[in-house]
Design a protein around this motif. Sequence first.
Motif, PDB file in Angstrom:
ATOM      1  N   ASP A   1      48.559 -90.374 -36.216  1.00 46.85           N
ATOM      2  CA  ASP A   1      49.600 -89.846 -35.342  1.00 46.85           C
ATOM      3  C   ASP A   1      49.236 -88.441 -34.862  1.00 46.85           C
ATOM      4  OD1 ASP A   1      52.502 -89.892 -34.331  1.00 46.85           O
ATOM      5  OD2 ASP A   1      52.392 -88.019 -35.481  1.00 46.85           O
ATOM      6  N   HIS A   2      48.862 -87.592 -35.812  1.00 51.30           N
ATOM      7  CA  HIS A   2      48.440 -86.247 -35.443  1.00 51.30           C
ATOM      8  C   HIS A   2      47.729 -85.603 -36.629  1.00 51.30           C
ATOM      9  CE1 HIS A   2      52.135 -85.150 -37.653  1.00 51.30           C
ATOM     10  NE2 HIS A   2      51.570 -83.973 -37.804  1.00 51.30           N
ATOM     11  N   ILE A   3      47.094 -84.490 -36.343  1.00 50.30           N
ATOM     12  CA  ILE A   3      46.393 -83.741 -37.396  1.00 50.30           C
ATOM     13  C   ILE A   3      46.851 -82.287 -37.335  1.00 50.30           C
ATOM     14  CG2 ILE A   3      44.103 -82.890 -38.123  1.00 50.30           C
ATOM     15  CD1 ILE A   3      42.989 -85.640 -37.373  1.00 50.30           C
ATOM     16  N   GLN A   4      47.092 -81.728 -38.504  1.00 50.14           N
ATOM     17  CA  GLN A   4      47.498 -80.313 -38.585  1.00 50.14           C
ATOM     18  C   GLN A   4      46.461 -79.534 -39.381  1.00 50.14           C
ATOM     19  OE1 GLN A   4      51.265 -79.759 -40.577  1.00 50.14           O
ATOM     20  NE2 GLN A   4      52.119 -81.622 -39.705  1.00 50.14           N
ATOM     21  N   ILE A   5      46.214 -78.331 -38.957  1.00 53.35           N
ATOM     22  CA  ILE A   5      45.363 -77.435 -39.751  1.00 53.35           C
ATOM     23  C   ILE A   5      46.113 -76.118 -39.910  1.00 53.35           C
ATOM     24  CG2 ILE A   5      43.137 -76.252 -39.938  1.00 53.35           C
ATOM     25  CD1 ILE A   5      41.962 -78.401 -38.101  1.00 53.35           C
ATOM     26  N   THR A   6      46.371 -75.744 -41.146  1.00 52.86           N
ATOM     27  CA  THR A   6      47.091 -74.492 -41.425  1.00 52.86           C
ATOM     28  C   THR A   6      46.233 -73.590 -42.294  1.00 52.86           C
ATOM     29  OG1 THR A   6      49.284 -75.516 -41.332  1.00 52.86           O
ATOM     30  CG2 THR A   6      49.098 -73.483 -42.597  1.00 52.86           C
ATOM     31  N   VAL A   7      46.104 -72.353 -41.894  1.00 52.30           N
ATOM     32  CA  VAL A   7      45.500 -71.347 -42.773  1.00 52.30           C
ATOM     33  C   VAL A   7      46.506 -70.202 -42.872  1.00 52.30           C
ATOM     34  CG1 VAL A   7      43.593 -69.740 -43.144  1.00 52.30           C
ATOM     35  CG2 VAL A   7      43.133 -71.988 -42.161  1.00 52.30           C
ATOM     36  N   ALA A   8      47.241 -70.179 -43.968  1.00 46.19           N
ATOM     37  CA  ALA A   8      48.309 -69.187 -44.138  1.00 46.19           C
ATOM     38  C   ALA A   8      47.886 -68.141 -45.157  1.00 46.19           C
ATOM     39  CB  ALA A   8      49.583 -69.887 -44.617  1.00 46.19           C
ATOM     40  N   GLU A   9      48.157 -66.895 -44.824  1.00 47.60           N
ATOM     41  CA  GLU A   9      47.830 -65.800 -45.748  1.00 47.60           C
ATOM     42  C   GLU A   9      49.117 -65.052 -46.097  1.00 47.60           C
ATOM     43  OE1 GLU A   9      43.721 -63.904 -44.642  1.00 47.60           O
ATOM     44  OE2 GLU A   9      44.928 -64.041 -42.845  1.00 47.60           O
ATOM     45  N   THR A  10      49.147 -64.481 -47.290  1.00 47.61           N
ATOM     46  CA  THR A  10      50.312 -63.656 -47.654  1.00 47.61           C
ATOM     47  C   THR A  10      50.025 -62.179 -47.372  1.00 47.61           C
ATOM     48  OG1 THR A  10      49.466 -63.636 -49.888  1.00 47.61           O
ATOM     49  CG2 THR A  10      51.278 -65.148 -49.446  1.00 47.61           C
ATOM     50  N   VAL A  11      48.750 -61.842 -47.274  1.00 41.93           N
ATOM     51  CA  VAL A  11      48.398 -60.439 -47.049  1.00 41.93           C
ATOM     52  C   VAL A  11      48.665 -60.040 -45.599  1.00 41.93           C
ATOM     53  CG1 VAL A  11      46.630 -60.327 -48.846  1.00 41.93           C
ATOM     54  CG2 VAL A  11      46.001 -61.077 -46.546  1.00 41.93           C
ATOM     55  N   GLY A  12      48.793 -58.727 -45.383  1.00 44.15           N
ATOM     56  CA  GLY A  12      48.885 -58.214 -44.019  1.00 44.15           C
ATOM     57  C   GLY A  12      47.500 -57.816 -43.542  1.00 44.15           C
ATOM     58  N   VAL A  13      47.430 -56.941 -42.556  1.00 47.69           N
ATOM     59  CA  VAL A  13      46.107 -56.568 -42.039  1.00 47.69           C
ATOM     60  C   VAL A  13      45.388 -55.588 -42.968  1.00 47.69           C
ATOM     61  CG1 VAL A  13      46.615 -57.014 -39.624  1.00 47.69           C
ATOM     62  CG2 VAL A  13      47.051 -54.749 -40.544  1.00 47.69           C
ATOM     63  N   GLY A  14      46.114 -54.977 -43.891  1.00 39.03           N
ATOM     64  CA  GLY A  14      45.493 -54.078 -44.872  1.00 39.03           C
ATOM     65  C   GLY A  14      44.725 -52.964 -44.181  1.00 39.03           C
ATOM     66  N   GLY A  15      43.533 -52.676 -44.717  1.00 35.69           N
ATOM     67  CA  GLY A  15      42.735 -51.589 -44.157  1.00 35.69           C
ATOM     68  C   GLY A  15      41.973 -51.970 -42.904  1.00 35.69           C
ATOM     69  N   ARG A  16      42.132 -53.215 -42.446  1.00 35.94           N
ATOM     70  CA  ARG A  16      41.347 -53.657 -41.277  1.00 35.94           C
ATOM     71  C   ARG A  16      42.120 -53.498 -39.963  1.00 35.94           C
ATOM     72  NH1 ARG A  16      40.765 -59.430 -41.675  1.00 35.94           N
ATOM     73  NH2 ARG A  16      38.924 -59.434 -40.371  1.00 35.94           N
ATOM     74  N   GLY A  17      43.190 -52.673 -40.013  1.00 37.92           N
ATOM     75  CA  GLY A  17      44.089 -52.578 -38.862  1.00 37.92           C
ATOM     76  C   GLY A  17      43.409 -52.298 -37.542  1.00 37.92           C
ATOM     77  N   GLU A  18      42.478 -51.359 -37.555  1.00 42.44           N
ATOM     78  CA  GLU A  18      41.854 -50.949 -36.293  1.00 42.44           C
ATOM     79  C   GLU A  18      41.066 -52.111 -35.685  1.00 42.44           C
ATOM     80  OE1 GLU A  18      39.594 -47.317 -36.681  1.00 42.44           O
ATOM     81  OE2 GLU A  18      38.802 -47.632 -34.649  1.00 42.44           O
ATOM     82  N   TYR A  19      40.273 -52.775 -36.541  1.00 42.93           N
ATOM     83  CA  TYR A  19      39.525 -53.944 -36.051  1.00 42.93           C
ATOM     84  C   TYR A  19      40.490 -55.047 -35.635  1.00 42.93           C
ATOM     85  CZ  TYR A  19      37.755 -58.662 -36.672  1.00 42.93           C
ATOM     86  OH  TYR A  19      37.519 -59.998 -36.497  1.00 42.93           O
ATOM     87  N   TYR A  20      41.458 -55.330 -36.508  1.00 41.96           N
ATOM     88  CA  TYR A  20      42.311 -56.502 -36.294  1.00 41.96           C
ATOM     89  C   TYR A  20      43.105 -56.394 -35.003  1.00 41.96           C
ATOM     90  CZ  TYR A  20      45.067 -60.572 -37.404  1.00 41.96           C
ATOM     91  OH  TYR A  20      45.644 -61.823 -37.353  1.00 41.96           O
ATOM     92  N   ASP A  21      43.576 -55.189 -34.713  1.00 43.98           N
ATOM     93  CA  ASP A  21      44.426 -55.041 -33.530  1.00 43.98           C
ATOM     94  C   ASP A  21      43.641 -55.309 -32.233  1.00 43.98           C
ATOM     95  OD1 ASP A  21      47.081 -54.604 -32.697  1.00 43.98           O
ATOM     96  OD2 ASP A  21      46.514 -52.634 -31.915  1.00 43.98           O
ATOM     97  N   LYS A  22      42.321 -55.197 -32.318  1.00 42.58           N
ATOM     98  CA  LYS A  22      41.507 -55.525 -31.128  1.00 42.58           C
ATOM     99  C   LYS A  22      41.131 -57.000 -31.128  1.00 42.58           C
ATOM    100  CE  LYS A  22      39.332 -50.986 -30.706  1.00 42.58           C
ATOM    101  NZ  LYS A  22      38.941 -50.459 -32.016  1.00 42.58           N
ATOM    102  N   ALA A  23      41.360 -57.663 -32.253  1.00 45.13           N
ATOM    103  CA  ALA A  23      40.953 -59.068 -32.358  1.00 45.13           C
ATOM    104  C   ALA A  23      42.168 -59.994 -32.298  1.00 45.13           C
ATOM    105  CB  ALA A  23      40.170 -59.269 -33.650  1.00 45.13           C
ATOM    106  N   GLY A  24      42.989 -59.958 -33.347  1.00 42.95           N
ATOM    107  CA  GLY A  24      44.138 -60.869 -33.424  1.00 42.95           C
ATOM    108  C   GLY A  24      43.740 -62.181 -34.072  1.00 42.95           C
ATOM    109  N   ALA A  25      44.777 -62.975 -34.388  1.00 41.13           N
ATOM    110  CA  ALA A  25      44.554 -64.204 -35.162  1.00 41.13           C
ATOM    111  C   ALA A  25      43.658 -65.208 -34.426  1.00 41.13           C
ATOM    112  CB  ALA A  25      45.901 -64.843 -35.485  1.00 41.13           C
ATOM    113  N   MET A  26      43.761 -65.241 -33.109  1.00 40.45           N
ATOM    114  CA  MET A  26      42.953 -66.205 -32.360  1.00 40.45           C
ATOM    115  C   MET A  26      41.466 -65.929 -32.540  1.00 40.45           C
ATOM    116  SD  MET A  26      43.457 -68.777 -30.332  1.00 40.45           S
ATOM    117  CE  MET A  26      42.533 -69.780 -29.179  1.00 40.45           C
TER     118      MET A  26
END
Length: 489
Positions: A209-234
């Motif tokens: 019927d369908h396929i799901q893929i989930t990768v869930a984290e409990t952590v936030g961006v931590g010390g990687r904020g500067e990099y992450y804000d230029k990248a994002g989850a995608m």
Amino acid sequence: MASRVIPVDDFDLVIFGGTGDLARRKILPGLFRRFCAGQMPPNARVIGAARSNLDSDSYRQMVREAIGEFGGEQACDDAHLDAFLARLEYLVIDARGDDGWEELQTMMLGTDRIEAYYFSVSPVLFGDIAERLQKWGMADSRARIVVEKPFGRDLQTARALNKTLATYFNEDQIYRIDHYLGKETVQNLMAVRFGNMLFEPLWNSQYVDHIQITVAETVGVGGRGEYYDKAGAMRDMVQNHLMQLLCLIAMEPPARFAPDAVRDEKLKVIRALDPVAPYHIVRGQYQADPENEVERPGYRTAVDNPKSRTESFIALRTEISNWRWAGTPFYLRTGKRLAARSSEITVVFKDTPHNIFGEDAGRHRNVLSILLQPNEGITLGVTIKEPGPGGMRLIDVPLDMSFAETLGDDDVDHVDAYERLIMDVIRGNQTLFMRGDEVEAAWAWTDPIIEGWEARNDVPKPYDHGSTGPTDATDLMRREGRKWQKITQ
Ligand code: NAD
């Protein structure tokens, strides 16, 4: 059942960025575990190379502490640790200058061992290091390089990086690492699919019927904020980890379990992915934890960008336009600060064509769950009769295919993805590494999606700390009569 450790040939592994977070948390403890398991040859050498001004003794002390902190249960006795540390050297090296390169050359040349160079540094240094390896005569045919993510931030930069690396190394010397591919269960997924008659005939749009893929984290961006804000989850998760999982679940059976045969099939999946319509994308940003806003601030505070439009959560729906999958939705979802840390692929099979048990039976579907973390395992939900009197009531029970219990706990799940992949590098096996054209194809699919929301000035929806993401993500499934698997540990 005794574990089977296949020794590898003598090698020298140079870790550029040998004092960094990844080296201390994953690479060095992983190598130590392989040493304890007897897989690392006694003469193998590991050379940490980084900018920090250390000598080999203080480096060994740093690694001793890192193994103490991150070595895990597998870490063996002190005598082994001393013997492992004795295989370590350290060099102060500047990826952008000349310091340290002559010393490295002296250490590496004149041996006939396998040479592996792990680029555990910022990707902006990949080209500099590759260039210097060649300049100092180390980019010979025995050399192989391991490059970390992120591999580019779009198609253009990934192409440029591929081109730079190709100036100095052949494709069969380049190991683009995605540690998701090193997980035991990911390989078991291939065994389950291609080693059994049971699943493959059902593995298509007629039965799934369908396929799901989930990768869930409990952590936030931590010390990687500067990099992450230029990248994002995608960019940070979907373009690499989720796409790789999607490829393995959806690809055609390769003719052989050989690097290019597998990677050719994965590439075909990526190239067959449909573009994603805006109404099939939900982006979100986590809010602060109301109980502790200081330690767990909201996304925008964490990245110190009050107007940030970068997503810390994304859910999307896509399809694969080929004979096997046409019309079957694939739902991908990943995010930070969610309810639990959990990675799972779920294959939901269709209803039986005719329901002989009455209305209730329609709710029962076979679901194959492939759990990647925190615990690895595969379960198949099957429908049976609830035992006892009281008529024909149906219940779903999981058929547990967890190899850890069947095979004995010691053997399997303590090999971390990194250590498995590093040993594959030494063995020269590229099956579980991304090829250059795969990475480019993944960006070619990702870029228009990102460009689309940038052009629309899309603002991510806020979602609560510890939730399952924005409610729109639930609606993405609900409006098609489906629902996400629960995010649970
Ligand atoms: P880090 O900042 O902790 O360490 C960087 C290392 O690079 C240090 O050893 C530093 O001395 C060295 N370095 C910096 N500039 C240098 C120069 N000019 N010459 C020589 N050495 C230099 O980074 P990290 O977290 O260890 O990440 C390393 C790489 O791995 C990055 O590409 C990152 O994206 C990737 N990665 C990291 C993780 C992780 O969990 N840390 C996960 C996935 C991918």
